[in-house]
Design a protein around this motif. Structure first.
Motif, PDB file in Angstrom:
ATOM      1  N   THR A 109       0.848  -1.184   0.000  1.00  0.00           N
ATOM      2  CA  THR A 109       0.000   0.000   0.000  1.00  0.00           C
ATOM      3  C   THR A 109       0.888   1.241   0.000  1.00  0.00           C
ATOM      4  O   THR A 109       2.105   1.157   0.217  1.00  0.00           O
ATOM      5  CB  THR A 109      -0.901   0.039   1.248  1.00  0.00           C
ATOM      6  N   GLN A 110       0.274   2.380  -0.216  1.00  0.00           N
ATOM      7  CA  GLN A 110       1.023   3.640  -0.203  1.00  0.00           C
ATOM      8  C   GLN A 110       1.650   3.865   1.174  1.00  0.00           C
ATOM      9  O   GLN A 110       2.780   4.336   1.278  1.00  0.00           O
ATOM     10  CB  GLN A 110       0.100   4.793  -0.566  1.00  0.00           C
ATOM     11  N   GLU A 111       0.938   3.485   2.225  1.00  0.00           N
ATOM     12  CA  GLU A 111       1.465   3.639   3.580  1.00  0.00           C
ATOM     13  C   GLU A 111       2.692   2.744   3.796  1.00  0.00           C
ATOM     14  O   GLU A 111       3.671   3.158   4.420  1.00  0.00           O
ATOM     15  CB  GLU A 111       0.383   3.298   4.605  1.00  0.00           C
ATOM     16  N   ASP A 112       2.654   1.511   3.273  1.00  0.00           N
ATOM     17  CA  ASP A 112       3.801   0.609   3.379  1.00  0.00           C
ATOM     18  C   ASP A 112       5.026   1.206   2.685  1.00  0.00           C
ATOM     19  O   ASP A 112       6.137   1.154   3.219  1.00  0.00           O
ATOM     20  CB  ASP A 112       3.488  -0.751   2.745  1.00  0.00           C
ATOM     21  N   ARG A 140       5.584   4.399   2.022  1.00  0.00           N
ATOM     22  CA  ARG A 140       6.027   5.589   2.755  1.00  0.00           C
ATOM     23  C   ARG A 140       6.855   5.185   3.976  1.00  0.00           C
ATOM     24  O   ARG A 140       7.908   5.770   4.253  1.00  0.00           O
ATOM     25  CB  ARG A 140       4.833   6.435   3.183  1.00  0.00           C
ATOM     26  N   HIS A 141       6.408   4.169   4.701  1.00  0.00           N
ATOM     27  CA  HIS A 141       7.132   3.697   5.886  1.00  0.00           C
ATOM     28  C   HIS A 141       8.532   3.216   5.484  1.00  0.00           C
ATOM     29  O   HIS A 141       9.518   3.524   6.145  1.00  0.00           O
ATOM     30  CB  HIS A 141       6.351   2.574   6.568  1.00  0.00           C
ATOM     31  N   ASP A 177      10.746   6.219   4.436  1.00  0.00           N
ATOM     32  CA  ASP A 177      11.146   6.978   5.625  1.00  0.00           C
ATOM     33  C   ASP A 177      12.277   6.263   6.357  1.00  0.00           C
ATOM     34  O   ASP A 177      13.203   6.902   6.868  1.00  0.00           O
ATOM     35  CB  ASP A 177       9.954   7.195   6.561  1.00  0.00           C
TER      36      ASP A 177
END
Length: 67
Positions: free
Chosen positions: A34-37, A39-40, A43
């Motif tokens: 996912t986009q959150e994965d 991004r994590h 980062d």
């Protein structure tokens, strides 16, 4: 030449027929992040790069002891 003009158009595949022919996308490609994965993970890379930069800067210009 010109054979492409005589080849009939193929029907557009739907998702179910593709899954039947190729397999489930998660099995073929693996889980899609996912986009959150993403991004994590990026980062985390940024933090590691910054830590490395800080460490190399400290090696290149160590602080002089105060007397």
């Amino acid at each position: 030449m010109g054979s492409a003009q005589r080849v009939p158009d193929r029907a557009v595949s739907d998702t179910d027929s593709v899954k039947k022919a190729v397999g489930d996308p998660d099995e073929v490609l693996g889980p899609i992040p996912t986009q959150e994965d993403i991004r994590h993970e990026t980062d985390s890379f940024k933090k590691n790069v910054q830590d490395d930069l800080d460490e190399s800067s400290a090696m290149a210009a160590p602080e002089m002891p105060r007397v």
